[in-house]
Design a protein around this motif. Sequence first.
Motif, PDB file in Angstrom:
ATOM      1  N   SER A  37      -9.214  -1.310 -28.876  1.00  0.00           N
ATOM      2  CA  SER A  37      -9.252  -1.771 -30.051  1.00  0.00           C
ATOM      3  C   SER A  37      -8.520  -0.696 -30.976  1.00  0.00           C
ATOM      4  CB  SER A  37     -10.685  -1.772 -30.748  1.00  0.00           C
ATOM      5  OG  SER A  37     -11.280  -2.962 -30.789  1.00  0.00           O
ATOM      6  N   SER A  38      -8.607   0.667 -30.564  1.00  0.00           N
ATOM      7  CA  SER A  38      -7.957   1.614 -31.173  1.00  0.00           C
ATOM      8  C   SER A  38      -6.538   1.508 -30.995  1.00  0.00           C
ATOM      9  CB  SER A  38      -8.448   3.070 -30.384  1.00  0.00           C
ATOM     10  OG  SER A  38      -9.741   3.202 -30.903  1.00  0.00           O
ATOM     11  N   ALA A  39      -5.857   1.004 -29.927  1.00  0.00           N
ATOM     12  CA  ALA A  39      -4.546   0.675 -29.857  1.00  0.00           C
ATOM     13  C   ALA A  39      -3.961   0.144 -30.816  1.00  0.00           C
ATOM     14  CB  ALA A  39      -4.320   0.257 -28.271  1.00  0.00           C
ATOM     15  N   ASP A  40      -4.585  -1.185 -31.312  1.00  0.00           N
ATOM     16  CA  ASP A  40      -4.354  -1.925 -32.174  1.00  0.00           C
ATOM     17  C   ASP A  40      -4.215  -1.180 -33.228  1.00  0.00           C
ATOM     18  OD1 ASP A  40      -3.853  -4.315 -30.994  1.00  0.00           O
ATOM     19  OD2 ASP A  40      -5.949  -4.792 -31.074  1.00  0.00           O
ATOM     20  N   VAL A  41      -5.095  -0.205 -33.989  1.00  0.00           N
ATOM     21  CA  VAL A  41      -4.999   0.684 -35.132  1.00  0.00           C
ATOM     22  C   VAL A  41      -3.624   1.587 -34.893  1.00  0.00           C
ATOM     23  CG1 VAL A  41      -6.088   2.429 -36.336  1.00  0.00           C
ATOM     24  CG2 VAL A  41      -7.404   0.525 -35.406  1.00  0.00           C
ATOM     25  N   ALA A  42      -3.800   2.051 -33.771  1.00  0.00           N
ATOM     26  CA  ALA A  42      -2.468   2.995 -33.410  1.00  0.00           C
ATOM     27  C   ALA A  42      -1.129   2.238 -33.883  1.00  0.00           C
ATOM     28  CB  ALA A  42      -2.283   3.691 -32.428  1.00  0.00           C
ATOM     29  N   ALA A  43      -1.004   0.839 -33.457  1.00  0.00           N
ATOM     30  CA  ALA A  43       0.071  -0.041 -33.495  1.00  0.00           C
ATOM     31  C   ALA A  43       0.268  -0.301 -34.999  1.00  0.00           C
ATOM     32  CB  ALA A  43      -0.001  -1.105 -32.650  1.00  0.00           C
ATOM     33  N   MET A  44      -0.492   0.117 -35.979  1.00  0.00           N
ATOM     34  CA  MET A  44      -0.186   0.068 -37.369  1.00  0.00           C
ATOM     35  C   MET A  44       0.343   1.354 -38.010  1.00  0.00           C
ATOM     36  SD  MET A  44      -0.799  -3.192 -37.622  1.00  0.00           S
ATOM     37  CE  MET A  44      -0.256  -3.510 -39.378  1.00  0.00           C
ATOM     38  N   GLY A  45       0.295   2.353 -37.410  1.00  0.00           N
ATOM     39  CA  GLY A  45       0.067   3.728 -37.666  1.00  0.00           C
ATOM     40  C   GLY A  45      -1.125   4.323 -37.958  1.00  0.00           C
ATOM     41  N   GLY A  46      -2.029   3.894 -37.759  1.00  0.00           N
ATOM     42  CA  GLY A  46      -3.321   4.406 -37.994  1.00  0.00           C
ATOM     43  C   GLY A  46      -3.933   5.121 -37.031  1.00  0.00           C
ATOM     44  N   ARG A  47      -4.857   6.045 -37.704  1.00  0.00           N
ATOM     45  CA  ARG A  47      -5.585   6.973 -36.669  1.00  0.00           C
ATOM     46  C   ARG A  47      -7.268   6.620 -36.763  1.00  0.00           C
ATOM     47  NH1 ARG A  47      -8.700  11.223 -37.494  1.00  0.00           N
ATOM     48  NH2 ARG A  47      -8.295  11.275 -39.858  1.00  0.00           N
ATOM     49  N   THR A  48      -7.674   5.966 -35.654  1.00  0.00           N
ATOM     50  CA  THR A  48      -8.956   5.639 -35.550  1.00  0.00           C
ATOM     51  C   THR A  48     -10.024   6.526 -35.841  1.00  0.00           C
ATOM     52  OG1 THR A  48      -8.414   3.971 -33.925  1.00  0.00           O
ATOM     53  CG2 THR A  48     -10.925   4.495 -34.207  1.00  0.00           C
ATOM     54  N   THR A  49     -10.888   6.578 -36.864  1.00  0.00           N
ATOM     55  CA  THR A  49     -11.846   7.516 -37.338  1.00  0.00           C
ATOM     56  C   THR A  49     -13.269   7.150 -37.173  1.00  0.00           C
ATOM     57  OG1 THR A  49     -11.800   6.637 -39.498  1.00  0.00           O
ATOM     58  CG2 THR A  49     -10.184   8.517 -39.030  1.00  0.00           C
ATOM     59  N   GLY A  50     -13.470   5.638 -37.128  1.00  0.00           N
ATOM     60  CA  GLY A  50     -14.865   5.106 -36.744  1.00  0.00           C
ATOM     61  C   GLY A  50     -14.759   3.838 -36.033  1.00  0.00           C
ATOM     62  N   LEU A  51     -15.901   3.497 -35.267  1.00  0.00           N
ATOM     63  CA  LEU A  51     -15.875   2.275 -34.409  1.00  0.00           C
ATOM     64  C   LEU A  51     -17.095   1.511 -34.712  1.00  0.00           C
ATOM     65  CD1 LEU A  51     -14.671   4.237 -31.474  1.00  0.00           C
ATOM     66  CD2 LEU A  51     -13.608   2.114 -32.185  1.00  0.00           C
ATOM     67  N   VAL A  52     -17.570   0.161 -34.758  1.00  0.00           N
ATOM     68  CA  VAL A  52     -18.776  -0.391 -34.684  1.00  0.00           C
ATOM     69  C   VAL A  52     -18.763  -1.245 -33.278  1.00  0.00           C
ATOM     70  CG1 VAL A  52     -19.577  -0.326 -36.994  1.00  0.00           C
ATOM     71  CG2 VAL A  52     -17.987  -2.417 -36.181  1.00  0.00           C
ATOM     72  N   VAL A  53     -19.899  -1.243 -32.500  1.00  0.00           N
ATOM     73  CA  VAL A  53     -19.803  -1.908 -31.272  1.00  0.00           C
ATOM     74  C   VAL A  53     -20.965  -3.143 -30.986  1.00  0.00           C
ATOM     75  CG1 VAL A  53     -20.039  -1.299 -28.865  1.00  0.00           C
ATOM     76  CG2 VAL A  53     -19.239   0.429 -30.216  1.00  0.00           C
ATOM     77  N   SER A  54     -20.557  -4.150 -30.835  1.00  0.00           N
ATOM     78  CA  SER A  54     -21.407  -5.093 -30.517  1.00  0.00           C
ATOM     79  C   SER A  54     -21.532  -5.382 -29.032  1.00  0.00           C
ATOM     80  CB  SER A  54     -20.942  -6.434 -31.182  1.00  0.00           C
ATOM     81  OG  SER A  54     -21.902  -7.625 -30.424  1.00  0.00           O
ATOM     82  N   ILE A  55     -22.701  -5.438 -28.572  1.00  0.00           N
ATOM     83  CA  ILE A  55     -22.979  -5.620 -27.097  1.00  0.00           C
ATOM     84  C   ILE A  55     -24.121  -6.751 -26.859  1.00  0.00           C
ATOM     85  CG2 ILE A  55     -24.170  -4.559 -24.913  1.00  0.00           C
ATOM     86  CD1 ILE A  55     -23.589  -1.656 -25.750  1.00  0.00           C
ATOM     87  N   ALA A  56     -23.572  -7.684 -26.308  1.00  0.00           N
ATOM     88  CA  ALA A  56     -24.535  -8.889 -25.764  1.00  0.00           C
ATOM     89  C   ALA A  56     -24.603  -8.662 -24.263  1.00  0.00           C
ATOM     90  CB  ALA A  56     -23.790 -10.066 -25.957  1.00  0.00           C
ATOM     91  N   CYS A  57     -25.952  -9.045 -23.839  1.00  0.00           N
ATOM     92  CA  CYS A  57     -26.151  -8.766 -22.452  1.00  0.00           C
ATOM     93  C   CYS A  57     -27.432  -9.653 -22.050  1.00  0.00           C
ATOM     94  CB  CYS A  57     -26.325  -7.356 -21.929  1.00  0.00           C
ATOM     95  SG  CYS A  57     -27.710  -6.484 -22.759  1.00  0.00           S
ATOM     96  N   PRO A  58     -27.582 -10.107 -20.753  1.00  0.00           N
ATOM     97  CA  PRO A  58     -28.873 -10.798 -20.215  1.00  0.00           C
ATOM     98  C   PRO A  58     -29.898  -9.882 -20.632  1.00  0.00           C
ATOM     99  CG  PRO A  58     -26.897 -11.196 -18.798  1.00  0.00           C
ATOM    100  CD  PRO A  58     -26.654  -9.883 -19.633  1.00  0.00           C
ATOM    101  N   ALA A  59     -31.138 -10.446 -20.685  1.00  0.00           N
ATOM    102  CA  ALA A  59     -32.286  -9.596 -20.879  1.00  0.00           C
ATOM    103  C   ALA A  59     -32.727  -8.963 -19.635  1.00  0.00           C
ATOM    104  CB  ALA A  59     -33.524 -10.550 -21.513  1.00  0.00           C
ATOM    105  N   GLU A  60     -32.255  -9.409 -18.640  1.00  0.00           N
ATOM    106  CA  GLU A  60     -32.284  -9.022 -17.190  1.00  0.00           C
ATOM    107  C   GLU A  60     -31.680  -7.496 -16.931  1.00  0.00           C
ATOM    108  OE1 GLU A  60     -33.204 -12.598 -18.159  1.00  0.00           O
ATOM    109  OE2 GLU A  60     -31.228 -12.318 -17.206  1.00  0.00           O
ATOM    110  N   THR A  61     -30.869  -7.263 -17.788  1.00  0.00           N
ATOM    111  CA  THR A  61     -29.870  -6.108 -17.599  1.00  0.00           C
ATOM    112  C   THR A  61     -30.666  -4.933 -17.544  1.00  0.00           C
ATOM    113  OG1 THR A  61     -28.089  -7.335 -18.803  1.00  0.00           O
ATOM    114  CG2 THR A  61     -27.932  -5.242 -18.521  1.00  0.00           C
ATOM    115  N   PRO A  62     -30.375  -3.799 -16.617  1.00  0.00           N
ATOM    116  CA  PRO A  62     -31.189  -2.715 -16.660  1.00  0.00           C
ATOM    117  C   PRO A  62     -30.808  -1.998 -17.811  1.00  0.00           C
ATOM    118  CG  PRO A  62     -30.227  -3.093 -14.371  1.00  0.00           C
ATOM    119  CD  PRO A  62     -29.572  -4.129 -15.495  1.00  0.00           C
ATOM    120  N   VAL A  63     -31.642  -1.242 -18.471  1.00  0.00           N
ATOM    121  CA  VAL A  63     -31.490  -0.422 -19.817  1.00  0.00           C
ATOM    122  C   VAL A  63     -30.161   0.701 -19.377  1.00  0.00           C
ATOM    123  CG1 VAL A  63     -32.175   1.230 -21.631  1.00  0.00           C
ATOM    124  CG2 VAL A  63     -33.453  -0.894 -20.795  1.00  0.00           C
TER     125      VAL A  63
END
Lengths: 346, 346
Positions: free
Chosen positions: B92-118
């Motif tokens: 994701s940050s490479a896409d920001v860099a490709a516009m000339g931007g410096r990544t300063t913040g990120l939001v993250v969505s994680i989907a996973c099975p309920a059986e996934t170890p924490v």
Amino acid sequence: MTIDETGRPHHPIDRTDTVGAIGERAVIAALTASATAGEPAHDIVIGSGDDAAVLDIGGSAVISTDTVVEGRHFRFGWSTPEQVGARAVVQSSADVAAMGGRTTGLVVSIACPAETPVGVVLDLNDGVVRAAHELDARVLGGDLVAAGQVVVSVTAVGALEDRRPVSLGGARTGDVLAVSGPLGASAAGLAVLSDPRAAESDWPELVALHRVPAPDLGQGPIAAAAGAHAMTDISDGLIEELLTMSRAAGLAMAVDSDAVPRRPDLVEAAGALGVDLTRWLLAGGEDHHLLASFEAAAVPPGWTVIGSVGAPSTSAPEVWVDDRRVGGPDGPDLHGWQSFADPTGD
Amino acid sequence: MTIDETGRPHHPIDRTDTVGAIGERAVIAALTASATAGEPAHDIVIGSGDDAAVLDIGGSAVISTDTVVEGRHFRFGWSTPEQVGARAVVQSSADVAAMGGRTTGLVVSIACPAETPVGVVLDLNDGVVRAAHELDARVLGGDLVAAGQVVVSVTAVGALEDRRPVSLGGARTGDVLAVSGPLGASAAGLAVLSDPRAAESDWPELVALHRVPAPDLGQGPIAAAAGAHAMTDISDGLIEELLTMSRAAGLAMAVDSDAVPRRPDLVEAAGALGVDLTRWLLAGGEDHHLLASFEAAAVPPGWTVIGSVGAPSTSAPEVWVDDRRVGGPDGPDLHGWQSFADPTGD
């Protein structure tokens, strides 16, 4: 892509072909065309279709992401792809509104099986684009990837303009608690859909509000400008949000269930289905109206006072409903909805 | 959560419990604690843990999202959860860099099975947080939901500061084409992992670069400041990106394959495995180095000239490699990687 007189985009690719057959790039091109159709927004420097989008925020940016999963947060049998897309936009934008922000841009990630008809993805995207336009926001870009089930992530980016952000934990002793709209409609709509004795046509607006909640998100900036001390959107039910606010502030909070605003058709449906109305009002989530605390004199028009903020609590979260403590020995045990604990589907 | 002397967070919940058993809120609390540990960044007004984050952008914001799917973009047998998280941040940050931007913040969505170890989710998040810190960026928030497989979406938000954004389609006739790093390492690392004749220990750096690409994303802002006319990150392979740039500009583009920078161990591995080195260099994706067009005199240090931008083309995309047209009768037919067409897994 062309736009007809209704403003609905026409896609030149065959909607019944699968995403896998048409290929990621061709589908993304159609999604991008749809996202960039219509009036350009003045604050978009570079929109969808480049590596990343560039948005003129003019101050602080408010950012939130929300993800919905097929079979868990929605079912295509109960909701159209357009409704699923629109709902994802409302969910993310409600979080931005809950800080006092106005959503101006959205990025959307769609994961779906390669066997998915392209029409489903186009419709889902149209729902996103249309809901964005209703908020005077624009779709800035996204991603489309193959996966075993449909997963839609929407990240909303908003502008605070000259307002101060309103945090979860800023409530003060003596504040009043207020909500920006009538609660319980989404839960009631789900009950109508689930109950074999009820027909969707009996309470069409409740069902519609379950499929796509319609909070007035302009109330977020209004509350912030009015000096709200704390704010959140009601995604997990009023009680759950009050517990969160009470924990964050370390203060007791009390609400009067009779004061919680409700739609007349909600009262009718509860009576007809023999359901406890209070449960819909207090524990029903996903309406995405806003809950805020204000000085009593500062409550803006459009908000309904439902309770007050009490003293510092050594056992926070401490929430009282009609003088009974939530979770206490004789208090209500009304809990909202959690993704892993109580799925819609499966 | 506590932080030990190595800066690695310790989570008080049992890492072997499943996400479903522990519950979404408890896991999110642990993720939030991890995201907010360490030095606060000066540009974050409100960080992870509220409805939405507030970031002081101070100008235009650059926004991009990227999604990776288990069994499709990564396999936990081949990559650790930390590596998966770090890689999603780089993408994701490479896409920001490709516009000339410096990544300063990120939001993250994680989907996973309920059986996934924490522990898997915590490690994945730690990878995200650590990669963010390496970019001098912060994790601003996220979402955790149940799904049938692991799907990770990362949205990067960056600042342009006083630079002009660099679009995909801005190349000009007479420009030179240049790249910001040696290509093909990710493809070579995958080949090493896939080839029973090769051991990971023979070319550990190639394998490491497949698991987590390490482009110098600071070159994006440098190129923008140097006046780059067009820029993108190399996610789908050099040829694929040149085709995209050529199409967007309506100009022919030509590269000299001998000029493409390469690591010495890449050349060794190609020889040892009997693989066509050119294919890795020209078609290997996911290195996420940057490709840009500049006036010849404007190429900044750290960039390698590999070709030039030609005349307007009536049949764009028109890309030539060593005087043979890509897709032409005797030209190379080297294509990158598309999510639906050529999955890593399944």
